[in-house]
Design an enzyme around this catalytic site. Structure first.
Site, PDB file in Angstrom:
ATOM      1  N   GLU A 106     -42.183 -10.108 -53.743  1.00 26.19           N
ATOM      2  CA  GLU A 106     -41.689 -11.392 -53.232  1.00 26.19           C
ATOM      3  C   GLU A 106     -42.306 -11.686 -51.878  1.00 26.19           C
ATOM      4  OE1 GLU A 106     -40.564 -13.755 -55.304  1.00 26.19           O
ATOM      5  OE2 GLU A 106     -38.941 -12.384 -55.857  1.00 26.19           O
ATOM      6  N   THR A 148     -45.295 -12.083 -51.282  1.00 27.56           N
ATOM      7  CA  THR A 148     -46.573 -11.376 -51.149  1.00 27.56           C
ATOM      8  C   THR A 148     -47.734 -12.247 -51.617  1.00 27.56           C
ATOM      9  OG1 THR A 148     -46.006 -10.382 -53.273  1.00 27.56           O
ATOM     10  CG2 THR A 148     -45.757  -8.996 -51.327  1.00 27.56           C
ATOM     11  N   ASP A 149     -47.460 -13.261 -52.449  1.00 30.81           N
ATOM     12  CA  ASP A 149     -48.602 -14.008 -53.034  1.00 30.81           C
ATOM     13  C   ASP A 149     -49.428 -14.719 -51.971  1.00 30.81           C
ATOM     14  OD1 ASP A 149     -46.673 -16.054 -52.671  1.00 30.81           O
ATOM     15  OD2 ASP A 149     -46.977 -16.944 -54.662  1.00 30.81           O
ATOM     16  N   LEU A 166     -36.216 -20.262 -60.062  1.00 27.82           N
ATOM     17  CA  LEU A 166     -36.845 -19.920 -61.342  1.00 27.82           C
ATOM     18  C   LEU A 166     -38.054 -20.814 -61.630  1.00 27.82           C
ATOM     19  CD1 LEU A 166     -33.632 -19.335 -63.494  1.00 27.82           C
ATOM     20  CD2 LEU A 166     -34.887 -17.698 -62.105  1.00 27.82           C
ATOM     21  N   SER A 202     -38.737 -24.194 -61.638  1.00 32.10           N
ATOM     22  CA  SER A 202     -38.768 -25.397 -62.471  1.00 32.10           C
ATOM     23  C   SER A 202     -39.862 -26.344 -61.976  1.00 32.10           C
ATOM     24  CB  SER A 202     -37.413 -26.097 -62.454  1.00 32.10           C
ATOM     25  OG  SER A 202     -37.055 -26.438 -61.137  1.00 32.10           O
ATOM     26  N   GLU A 204     -49.052 -29.099 -55.234  1.00 38.33           N
ATOM     27  CA  GLU A 204     -47.799 -28.826 -54.519  1.00 38.33           C
ATOM     28  C   GLU A 204     -48.034 -28.679 -53.015  1.00 38.33           C
ATOM     29  OE1 GLU A 204     -45.123 -26.372 -56.612  1.00 38.33           O
ATOM     30  OE2 GLU A 204     -43.803 -26.058 -54.899  1.00 38.33           O
ATOM     31  N   ASP A 208     -46.190 -18.799 -59.190  1.00 40.62           N
ATOM     32  CA  ASP A 208     -45.389 -19.509 -60.186  1.00 40.62           C
ATOM     33  C   ASP A 208     -46.287 -20.225 -61.198  1.00 40.62           C
ATOM     34  OD1 ASP A 208     -43.495 -18.627 -58.433  1.00 40.62           O
ATOM     35  OD2 ASP A 208     -43.122 -20.585 -57.534  1.00 40.62           O
ATOM     36  N   TYR A 239     -39.256 -21.263 -45.678  1.00 37.04           N
ATOM     37  CA  TYR A 239     -40.416 -20.713 -46.392  1.00 37.04           C
ATOM     38  C   TYR A 239     -41.679 -20.896 -45.556  1.00 37.04           C
ATOM     39  CZ  TYR A 239     -43.659 -19.912 -50.273  1.00 37.04           C
ATOM     40  OH  TYR A 239     -44.658 -19.428 -51.078  1.00 37.04           O
TER      41      TYR A 239
END
Ligand code: GLA
Length: 389
Positions: free
Chosen positions: A35, A37-38, A126, A128, A161, A173, A222
């Site tokens: 988490e 880490t991307d 999740l 979406s 995004e 994602d 974030y």
């Protein structure tokens, strides 16, 4: 409840008087471990789940997009000619951002009429939003008669995004929604974008508990975490000029440089560098079917997110605590960006009932409401079906 796919097609026929010319499906994801880490060029291990966003669509002769969100009774429209970052707000910004990014990469798009329906809970951690992007990306690409490698599509959706919607998400994602495989988790090296499928043992169930907490602060929190990671890299480069991202720093190197970092920045970096190691250890544990070690890694990830990265919330900690108290639960942790949203628990099939009850009970006792609980199965990445009628 009527299945989301059937609902999208049904509403499409009702509104447009004919069947859609195609339907596209893109799944949500649960990240097992790795988490935050991307965007540090690190490792992640998500599964695409058996919950998805469906888009039923037909091309239009003009350059208008007309979208219906069947689950909310909302509609939105825009022209493909007037798209500029920031020009749309709300859910329509995601499909619009994808159209903008596709056209910028040289794909000329037709207008479209589309109906959206899905069963990925929204703002629950999740993904979406990535599912919505990817479903529109594959739908629009198909309508324009073009093809594009999936890796390029993942990058394109991330760009939509980042630049159009204005959220600085990483690429996990979108990769999960495009490359997921039934029965498998996807190990992604977020620097090279190489992927490896890791089989999930049949005997385990991935149980999700959605806290229902939606934090307004999530996007700013974030982006702030990302900035802190960048600051850590800048400071660490003075000692280690070769590093490009926290991916390049080992836990031992970080300890050596500890005195040169402000305490907060050190803790943020510690989460990332230890989490990368935990992902690789979790993959090794899965490959030797050592579910106890796998679960311990999940638990350690949650503690690191709670204490060092500070993206948990009392609601998520409560769900994790309740899950872990049940025999047959290997491990539990928050999944996704945090600040609210969902946790996952990796559970023996026979313990699903007990784990669900324990989470519902403790959560209700502390917060006076029930979490949404459901099992998810690793499923296929995005698909498009031409509607043959
Ligand atoms: C969100 C982002 C991802 C990733 C996770 C945290 O889901 O979209 O790119 O950074 O948070 O691991």
């Amino acid at each position: 409840m009527i299945h989301a796919e059937a609902r999208a097609i049904h509403v499409f026929r009702e509104r447009f008087g004919e069947p859609p010319s195609l339907r596209a499906r893109a799944p949500g994801r649960v990240n097992l471990i790795g988490e935050h880490t991307d965007y540090n060029d690190g490792f992640v291990l998500p599964i695409a789940i058996d919950r998805a966003v469906w888009v039923a669509a037909r091309p239009r002769p003009d350059r208008q997009a007309y979208l219906i969100a069947a689950d909310f009774g909302e509609e939105a429209g825009f022209s493909l000619d007037g798209l500029r970052p920031g020009s749309l707000r709300g859910w329509a910004a995601y499909p619009a951002g994808v159209a903008w990014a596709l056209e910028r990469s040289g794909v000329h798009l037709p207008g479209l009429d589309a109906v959206i329906s899905g069963d990925v809970p929204i703002a629950s951690g999740l993904s979406s939003s990535a599912a919505l992007e990817v479903a529109f990306a594959v739908a629009w690409l198909t309508l324009s008669g073009r093809e594009m490698p999936r890796l390029e599509l993942a990058r394109l959706c991330q760009r939509a995004e980042n630049e159009f919607v204005g959220v600085r998400c990483g690429i996990m994602d979108q990769m999960a929604a495009l490359f997921g495989r039934r029965g498998h988790a996807l190990l992604i090296d977020c620097r090279s974008l190489e992927t490896r499928l890791i089989a999930i043992p049949e005997e385990v169930v991935v149980l999700v508990a959605d806290s229902g907490v939606r934090r307004e602060l999530a996007a700013s929190g974030y982006n702030e975490r990302r900035a802190q990671c960048e600051e850590a890299v800048r400071r660490l480069q003075r000692r280690y000029p070769g590093i490009r991202a926290l991916r390049d720093v080992s836990p031992a190197q970080l300890e050596e440089a500890r005195a040169e970092l402000p305490e907060l920045i050190y803790r943020r970096a510690r989460h990332v560098v230890t989490e990368n190691d935990r992902v690789l250890a979790a993959v090794a544990a899965l490959e030797r079917r050592d579910l106890l070690a796998f679960g311990e890694g999940l638990n350690a990830s949650h503690e690191s997110l709670r204490l060092d990265y500070e993206v948990s919330a009392p609601e998520l900690d409560t769900l994790v605590e309740a899950a872990r108290s049940v025999p047959g639960v290997y491990g539990a942790r928050l999944t996704g960006a945090g600040f609210g949203g969902s946790i996952l628990a990796v559970v023996q099939r026979e313990a699903v009932q007990a784990a669900s009850e324990a989470m519902a009970r403790l959560y209700e006792a502390r917060f006076g409401r029930r979490p949404a609980l459901f099992a998810v199965a690793p499923d296929e990445g995005a698909t498009v079906h031409l509607h043959a009628i």
